[in-house]
Write a protein that holds these residues in place. Structure first.
Motif, PDB file in Angstrom:
ATOM      1  N   GLU A  26      23.677  73.830  31.488  1.00 53.90           N
ATOM      2  CA  GLU A  26      24.943  73.134  31.685  1.00 53.90           C
ATOM      3  C   GLU A  26      26.020  73.562  30.684  1.00 53.90           C
ATOM      4  O   GLU A  26      27.181  73.207  30.845  1.00 53.90           O
ATOM      5  CB  GLU A  26      24.738  71.620  31.574  1.00 53.90           C
ATOM      6  CG  GLU A  26      23.899  71.060  32.691  1.00 53.90           C
ATOM      7  CD  GLU A  26      23.620  69.588  32.505  1.00 53.90           C
ATOM      8  OE1 GLU A  26      24.444  68.777  32.961  1.00 53.90           O
ATOM      9  OE2 GLU A  26      22.590  69.254  31.884  1.00 53.90           O
ATOM     10  N   ILE A  27      25.624  74.300  29.662  1.00 46.46           N
ATOM     11  CA  ILE A  27      26.582  74.786  28.668  1.00 46.46           C
ATOM     12  C   ILE A  27      26.958  76.216  29.025  1.00 46.46           C
ATOM     13  O   ILE A  27      26.108  77.099  29.048  1.00 46.46           O
ATOM     14  CB  ILE A  27      25.989  74.734  27.237  1.00 46.46           C
ATOM     15  CG1 ILE A  27      25.616  73.301  26.880  1.00 46.46           C
ATOM     16  CG2 ILE A  27      26.984  75.316  26.223  1.00 46.46           C
ATOM     17  CD1 ILE A  27      24.911  73.163  25.542  1.00 46.46           C
ATOM     18  N   GLU A  28      28.228  76.426  29.320  1.00 47.05           N
ATOM     19  CA  GLU A  28      28.686  77.770  29.677  1.00 47.05           C
ATOM     20  C   GLU A  28      28.771  78.628  28.417  1.00 47.05           C
ATOM     21  O   GLU A  28      29.331  78.209  27.409  1.00 47.05           O
ATOM     22  CB  GLU A  28      30.041  77.701  30.362  1.00 47.05           C
ATOM     23  CG  GLU A  28      29.999  77.020  31.714  1.00 47.05           C
ATOM     24  CD  GLU A  28      31.354  77.012  32.384  1.00 47.05           C
ATOM     25  OE1 GLU A  28      32.058  78.031  32.315  1.00 47.05           O
ATOM     26  OE2 GLU A  28      31.704  75.969  32.967  1.00 47.05           O
ATOM     27  N   THR A  29      28.246  79.816  28.496  1.00 51.84           N
ATOM     28  CA  THR A  29      28.167  80.720  27.342  1.00 51.84           C
ATOM     29  C   THR A  29      29.535  81.050  26.772  1.00 51.84           C
ATOM     30  O   THR A  29      29.705  81.097  25.556  1.00 51.84           O
ATOM     31  CB  THR A  29      27.432  82.013  27.741  1.00 51.84           C
ATOM     32  OG1 THR A  29      26.129  81.653  28.231  1.00 51.84           O
ATOM     33  CG2 THR A  29      27.293  82.956  26.565  1.00 51.84           C
ATOM     34  N   ASP A  30      30.530  81.265  27.636  1.00 56.40           N
ATOM     35  CA  ASP A  30      31.852  81.683  27.174  1.00 56.40           C
ATOM     36  C   ASP A  30      32.874  80.552  27.143  1.00 56.40           C
ATOM     37  O   ASP A  30      34.026  80.773  26.770  1.00 56.40           O
ATOM     38  CB  ASP A  30      32.371  82.825  28.047  1.00 56.40           C
ATOM     39  CG  ASP A  30      31.511  84.076  27.906  1.00 56.40           C
ATOM     40  OD1 ASP A  30      31.222  84.454  26.765  1.00 56.40           O
ATOM     41  OD2 ASP A  30      31.106  84.639  28.933  1.00 56.40           O
ATOM     42  N   ALA A  31      32.468  79.354  27.523  1.00 58.03           N
ATOM     43  CA  ALA A  31      33.400  78.219  27.534  1.00 58.03           C
ATOM     44  C   ALA A  31      33.653  77.738  26.100  1.00 58.03           C
ATOM     45  O   ALA A  31      32.782  77.837  25.240  1.00 58.03           O
ATOM     46  CB  ALA A  31      32.830  77.075  28.359  1.00 58.03           C
ATOM     47  N   PRO A  32      34.853  77.225  25.843  1.00 58.87           N
ATOM     48  CA  PRO A  32      35.147  76.692  24.506  1.00 58.87           C
ATOM     49  C   PRO A  32      34.203  75.544  24.166  1.00 58.87           C
ATOM     50  O   PRO A  32      33.858  74.740  25.036  1.00 58.87           O
ATOM     51  CB  PRO A  32      36.585  76.183  24.625  1.00 58.87           C
ATOM     52  CG  PRO A  32      37.144  76.834  25.840  1.00 58.87           C
ATOM     53  CD  PRO A  32      35.983  77.110  26.753  1.00 58.87           C
ATOM     54  N   LEU A  33      33.777  75.481  22.905  1.00 56.70           N
ATOM     55  CA  LEU A  33      32.930  74.377  22.472  1.00 56.70           C
ATOM     56  C   LEU A  33      33.761  73.129  22.177  1.00 56.70           C
ATOM     57  O   LEU A  33      33.265  72.020  22.261  1.00 56.70           O
ATOM     58  CB  LEU A  33      32.139  74.771  21.219  1.00 56.70           C
ATOM     59  CG  LEU A  33      31.096  75.875  21.417  1.00 56.70           C
ATOM     60  CD1 LEU A  33      30.463  76.235  20.085  1.00 56.70           C
ATOM     61  CD2 LEU A  33      30.044  75.449  22.419  1.00 56.70           C
ATOM     62  N   PHE A  34      35.015  73.330  21.827  1.00 52.25           N
ATOM     63  CA  PHE A  34      35.888  72.223  21.445  1.00 52.25           C
ATOM     64  C   PHE A  34      36.998  72.053  22.469  1.00 52.25           C
ATOM     65  O   PHE A  34      37.299  72.955  23.237  1.00 52.25           O
ATOM     66  CB  PHE A  34      36.469  72.471  20.044  1.00 52.25           C
ATOM     67  CG  PHE A  34      35.384  72.576  19.007  1.00 52.25           C
ATOM     68  CD1 PHE A  34      34.918  71.447  18.369  1.00 52.25           C
ATOM     69  CD2 PHE A  34      34.809  73.786  18.716  1.00 52.25           C
ATOM     70  CE1 PHE A  34      33.892  71.524  17.449  1.00 52.25           C
ATOM     71  CE2 PHE A  34      33.778  73.882  17.788  1.00 52.25           C
ATOM     72  CZ  PHE A  34      33.320  72.751  17.150  1.00 52.25           C
ATOM     73  N   SER A  73      32.764  79.603  20.961  1.00 50.59           N
ATOM     74  CA  SER A  73      31.876  79.500  22.125  1.00 50.59           C
ATOM     75  C   SER A  73      30.452  79.826  21.702  1.00 50.59           C
ATOM     76  O   SER A  73      30.214  80.299  20.583  1.00 50.59           O
ATOM     77  CB  SER A  73      32.318  80.483  23.210  1.00 50.59           C
ATOM     78  OG  SER A  73      32.158  81.819  22.744  1.00 50.59           O
ATOM     79  N   VAL A  74      29.524  79.603  22.605  1.00 50.13           N
ATOM     80  CA  VAL A  74      28.133  79.983  22.345  1.00 50.13           C
ATOM     81  C   VAL A  74      28.046  81.495  22.145  1.00 50.13           C
ATOM     82  O   VAL A  74      27.334  81.978  21.262  1.00 50.13           O
ATOM     83  CB  VAL A  74      27.212  79.523  23.494  1.00 50.13           C
ATOM     84  CG1 VAL A  74      25.811  80.098  23.342  1.00 50.13           C
ATOM     85  CG2 VAL A  74      27.164  78.003  23.564  1.00 50.13           C
ATOM     86  N   ALA A  75      28.799  82.251  22.934  1.00 47.06           N
ATOM     87  CA  ALA A  75      28.787  83.713  22.810  1.00 47.06           C
ATOM     88  C   ALA A  75      29.254  84.142  21.414  1.00 47.06           C
ATOM     89  O   ALA A  75      28.683  85.059  20.820  1.00 47.06           O
ATOM     90  CB  ALA A  75      29.664  84.345  23.885  1.00 47.06           C
ATOM     91  N   ALA A  76      30.275  83.466  20.878  1.00 48.08           N
ATOM     92  CA  ALA A  76      30.780  83.794  19.543  1.00 48.08           C
ATOM     93  C   ALA A  76      29.735  83.460  18.476  1.00 48.08           C
ATOM     94  O   ALA A  76      29.554  84.218  17.511  1.00 48.08           O
ATOM     95  CB  ALA A  76      32.082  83.050  19.271  1.00 48.08           C
ATOM     96  N   LEU A  77      29.047  82.340  18.627  1.00 48.43           N
ATOM     97  CA  LEU A  77      27.993  81.981  17.677  1.00 48.43           C
ATOM     98  C   LEU A  77      26.848  82.998  17.720  1.00 48.43           C
ATOM     99  O   LEU A  77      26.315  83.388  16.683  1.00 48.43           O
ATOM    100  CB  LEU A  77      27.465  80.578  17.959  1.00 48.43           C
ATOM    101  CG  LEU A  77      28.368  79.425  17.552  1.00 48.43           C
ATOM    102  CD1 LEU A  77      27.803  78.102  18.071  1.00 48.43           C
ATOM    103  CD2 LEU A  77      28.538  79.368  16.044  1.00 48.43           C
ATOM    104  N   ALA A  78      26.492  83.435  18.930  1.00 50.44           N
ATOM    105  CA  ALA A  78      25.431  84.435  19.070  1.00 50.44           C
ATOM    106  C   ALA A  78      25.841  85.753  18.415  1.00 50.44           C
ATOM    107  O   ALA A  78      25.026  86.399  17.739  1.00 50.44           O
ATOM    108  CB  ALA A  78      25.100  84.650  20.543  1.00 50.44           C
ATOM    109  N   ALA A  79      27.091  86.147  18.574  1.00 45.52           N
ATOM    110  CA  ALA A  79      27.581  87.373  17.933  1.00 45.52           C
ATOM    111  C   ALA A  79      27.518  87.250  16.417  1.00 45.52           C
ATOM    112  O   ALA A  79      27.159  88.210  15.722  1.00 45.52           O
ATOM    113  CB  ALA A  79      29.008  87.665  18.392  1.00 45.52           C
TER     114      ALA A  79
END
Length: 88
Positions: A26-34, A73-79
């Motif tokens: 349900e959490i989109e990888t590239d969607a803003p977290l805030f 985003s989740v993608a930014a955290l993963a990077a």
């Protein structure tokens, strides 16, 4: 590897912020977290920062101008995790 890390970070967000009833899917990888994305706030950012430190040894300073970008985003955290692990 990258997809596994993304799923791990999504689960970390759910666990550390007590988002009961939510699944990683349900959490989109590239969607803003805030804001308009997942809707997290500054308290959530602190909790998530502590969780990231505990899991990955990443320390983010509130004064660091890059912190907002890393938490985008989740993608930014993963990077960020990948970059930190490459330096280690």
């Amino acid at each position: 590897m990258q997809q596994a890390l993304i799923e791990e970070i999504k689960q970390l967000i759910i666990d550390s912020l007590n988002l009961e009833g939510m699944t990683p899917a349900e959490i989109e990888t590239d969607a803003p977290l805030f804001g308009d994305g997942l809707g997290l706030d500054s308290i959530d950012a602190l909790e998530l920062g502590l969780a990231m430190k505990g899991r990955y040894g990443i320390v983010l300073s509130a004064d660091d101008e890059n912190t907002r970008r890393h938490f985008a985003s989740v993608a930014a955290l993963a990077a960020l995790v990948n970059a930190q692990q490459e330096r280690a």
